[in-house]
Design a protein around this motif. Structure first.
Motif, PDB file in Angstrom:
ATOM      1  N   MET A  31       0.807  -1.204   0.000  1.00 46.60           N
ATOM      2  CA  MET A  31       0.000   0.000   0.000  1.00 46.60           C
ATOM      3  C   MET A  31       0.846   1.261   0.000  1.00 46.60           C
ATOM      4  O   MET A  31       0.502   2.252  -0.618  1.00 46.60           O
ATOM      5  CB  MET A  31      -0.925  -0.006   1.219  1.00 46.60           C
ATOM      6  CG  MET A  31      -1.789   1.240   1.327  1.00 46.60           C
ATOM      7  SD  MET A  31      -2.828   1.508  -0.104  1.00 46.60           S
ATOM      8  CE  MET A  31      -4.119   0.322   0.195  1.00 46.60           C
ATOM      9  N   LYS A  89      -0.730  -6.434   5.674  1.00 47.01           N
ATOM     10  CA  LYS A  89      -1.329  -6.025   4.413  1.00 47.01           C
ATOM     11  C   LYS A  89      -2.463  -6.970   4.062  1.00 47.01           C
ATOM     12  O   LYS A  89      -2.305  -8.184   4.077  1.00 47.01           O
ATOM     13  CB  LYS A  89      -0.246  -6.036   3.333  1.00 47.01           C
ATOM     14  CG  LYS A  89      -0.582  -5.307   2.073  1.00 47.01           C
ATOM     15  CD  LYS A  89       0.693  -4.966   1.316  1.00 47.01           C
ATOM     16  CE  LYS A  89       1.596  -6.167   1.133  1.00 47.01           C
ATOM     17  NZ  LYS A  89       0.979  -7.231   0.340  1.00 47.01           N
ATOM     18  N   SER A  92      -7.256  -6.244  -1.263  1.00 42.92           N
ATOM     19  CA  SER A  92      -8.441  -5.421  -1.449  1.00 42.92           C
ATOM     20  C   SER A  92      -9.262  -5.944  -2.614  1.00 42.92           C
ATOM     21  O   SER A  92      -8.715  -6.473  -3.586  1.00 42.92           O
ATOM     22  CB  SER A  92      -8.038  -3.968  -1.717  1.00 42.92           C
ATOM     23  OG  SER A  92      -9.134  -3.220  -2.177  1.00 42.92           O
ATOM     24  N   SER A  97      -4.308  -3.346  -2.126  1.00 43.73           N
ATOM     25  CA  SER A  97      -4.283  -3.881  -0.775  1.00 43.73           C
ATOM     26  C   SER A  97      -4.427  -2.738   0.214  1.00 43.73           C
ATOM     27  O   SER A  97      -4.230  -1.581  -0.128  1.00 43.73           O
ATOM     28  CB  SER A  97      -2.967  -4.631  -0.514  1.00 43.73           C
ATOM     29  OG  SER A  97      -1.875  -3.749  -0.649  1.00 43.73           O
ATOM     30  N   SER A  98      -4.782  -3.094   1.431  1.00 44.37           N
ATOM     31  CA  SER A  98      -4.971  -2.098   2.485  1.00 44.37           C
ATOM     32  C   SER A  98      -4.338  -2.605   3.764  1.00 44.37           C
ATOM     33  O   SER A  98      -4.078  -3.798   3.918  1.00 44.37           O
ATOM     34  CB  SER A  98      -6.463  -1.837   2.714  1.00 44.37           C
ATOM     35  OG  SER A  98      -7.063  -1.272   1.573  1.00 44.37           O
ATOM     36  N   TYR A 183      -4.741   7.733   4.215  1.00 47.35           N
ATOM     37  CA  TYR A 183      -5.007   7.314   2.836  1.00 47.35           C
ATOM     38  C   TYR A 183      -5.638   8.417   1.999  1.00 47.35           C
ATOM     39  O   TYR A 183      -5.511   8.415   0.775  1.00 47.35           O
ATOM     40  CB  TYR A 183      -5.846   6.036   2.862  1.00 47.35           C
ATOM     41  CG  TYR A 183      -4.995   4.925   3.393  1.00 47.35           C
ATOM     42  CD1 TYR A 183      -4.024   4.343   2.592  1.00 47.35           C
ATOM     43  CD2 TYR A 183      -5.080   4.540   4.720  1.00 47.35           C
ATOM     44  CE1 TYR A 183      -3.181   3.380   3.092  1.00 47.35           C
ATOM     45  CE2 TYR A 183      -4.235   3.575   5.233  1.00 47.35           C
ATOM     46  CZ  TYR A 183      -3.286   2.992   4.408  1.00 47.35           C
ATOM     47  OH  TYR A 183      -2.433   2.046   4.916  1.00 47.35           O
ATOM     48  N   PHE A 212      -8.737   2.949  -2.396  1.00 47.73           N
ATOM     49  CA  PHE A 212      -8.491   2.766  -0.971  1.00 47.73           C
ATOM     50  C   PHE A 212      -9.771   2.610  -0.152  1.00 47.73           C
ATOM     51  O   PHE A 212      -9.809   1.877   0.833  1.00 47.73           O
ATOM     52  CB  PHE A 212      -7.722   3.972  -0.417  1.00 47.73           C
ATOM     53  CG  PHE A 212      -6.346   4.153  -1.005  1.00 47.73           C
ATOM     54  CD1 PHE A 212      -5.584   3.070  -1.384  1.00 47.73           C
ATOM     55  CD2 PHE A 212      -5.819   5.424  -1.181  1.00 47.73           C
ATOM     56  CE1 PHE A 212      -4.316   3.235  -1.926  1.00 47.73           C
ATOM     57  CE2 PHE A 212      -4.549   5.605  -1.712  1.00 47.73           C
ATOM     58  CZ  PHE A 212      -3.796   4.506  -2.091  1.00 47.73           C
ATOM     59  N   THR A 215     -11.969  -0.842   1.255  1.00 46.15           N
ATOM     60  CA  THR A 215     -11.431  -1.660   2.348  1.00 46.15           C
ATOM     61  C   THR A 215     -10.946  -0.825   3.522  1.00 46.15           C
ATOM     62  O   THR A 215     -10.911  -1.309   4.653  1.00 46.15           O
ATOM     63  CB  THR A 215     -10.264  -2.535   1.854  1.00 46.15           C
ATOM     64  OG1 THR A 215      -9.340  -1.708   1.140  1.00 46.15           O
ATOM     65  CG2 THR A 215     -10.780  -3.626   0.931  1.00 46.15           C
ATOM     66  N   GLN A 216     -10.574   0.432   3.280  1.00 46.07           N
ATOM     67  CA  GLN A 216      -9.956   1.208   4.344  1.00 46.07           C
ATOM     68  C   GLN A 216     -10.953   1.669   5.402  1.00 46.07           C
ATOM     69  O   GLN A 216     -10.597   1.795   6.573  1.00 46.07           O
ATOM     70  CB  GLN A 216      -9.230   2.421   3.763  1.00 46.07           C
ATOM     71  CG  GLN A 216      -8.082   2.899   4.625  1.00 46.07           C
ATOM     72  CD  GLN A 216      -7.047   1.790   4.845  1.00 46.07           C
ATOM     73  OE1 GLN A 216      -6.693   1.074   3.918  1.00 46.07           O
ATOM     74  NE2 GLN A 216      -6.598   1.637   6.077  1.00 46.07           N
TER      75      GLN A 216
END
Length: 254
Positions: A31, A89, A92, A97-98, A183, A212, A215-216
């Motif tokens: 990320m 990590k 996502s 990925s997050s 993010y 982002f 998932t974030q």
């Protein structure tokens, strides 16, 4: 803190590290902005924006260690918490990925400036040892995760404490917003460096923010809950030492 309690706290930190080693993520699609991804001009710009906060953070850490050396173990805990959470990590659904950032706990304990140092050290180790991020992009990654995130989390915490007095809500919100703002700033950094051909910065921001966001947001909520759990554990297991931490850090943060 007596020897038994100190050993127990160190075991908790070791447990975090062991969990990370057992569940070591793959290095692809990290990320953090990867090495060589930013144009050299923007890489230098973000280094220049980050370094003043790093210098102020060093001064703040030096003052904490000199005035309250018994808080060193809490500094270590804050650094370990940031390292482990930011290295976990998670794939996502958007193909990226997050991961959590872990900066909220240290921010609530010590304020935002010490986290500019702890967070950047974490990012340096991840770049060198795990291929997460990079050295040329370390300034940009540190500005988003170790400067912007803790700053937002700190002001959220102080604002909620002043307006509601509900500490657990303030801690949860500080950790969650520190995560989310990291993010948002990363999306801004990427959008400035790579504006869309049609729509410019705004279109790029929507694209990167969308990558982002899915998932974030749930990750930020989870990080907030975990931070409250760790805070509760520290408060219940070592109430005297933790009370000393809070009393002394009121003066350090002011």
């Amino acid at each position: 803190m007596n020897r038994k309690k100190r050993l127990s706290l160190l075991l908790v930190v070791a447990g975090f590290v062991l969990y990370f080693l057992i569940n070591e993520p793959q290095t692809a699609y990290a990320m953090h902005i990867m090495e060589g991804f930013l144009p050299i001009g923007w890489a230098v710009f973000w280094w220049a924006a980050f370094l003043p906060f790093f210098v102020l953070g060093l001064r703040s850490l030096n003052r904490i260690v000199k005035e309250t050396p018994e808080l060193k173990i809490f500094l270590g805990l804050a650094g370990a918490f940031t390292f482990v959470l930011s290295a976990l990590k998670i794939p996502s659904v958007t193909g990226s990925s997050s991961h959590p950032t872990g900066t909220g706990l240290g921010t609530v304990m010590f304020g935002p400036l010490p986290m500019s140092v702890l967070g950047s050290i974490v990012l340096l180790f991840q770049a060198v040892l795990l291929a997460h991020g990079g050295l040329t992009t370390l300034g940009a990654n540190a500005f988003s995760m170790a400067v912007a995130g803790p700053m937002v989390g700190y002001f959220v915490y102080r604002g909620l404490m002043k307006s509601t007095g509900r500490q657990k809500l303030a801690i949860f919100s500080a950790a969650a917003f520190a995560d989310l703002s990291t993010y948002i700033v990363t999306a801004v950094q990427l959008s400035l460096a790579f504006p869309a051909e049609y729509g410019g910065f705004a279109a790029s921001f929507v694209k990167f923010g969308g990558i982002f966001g899915l998932t974030q947001i749930p990750l930020a909520v989870s990080e907030g809950l975990l931070t409250v759990l760790i805070w509760n554990w520290l408060q219940s297991y070592s109430p005297n030492e933790f009370s000393l931490l809070q009393q002394k850090m009121k003066g350090v943060r002011s």
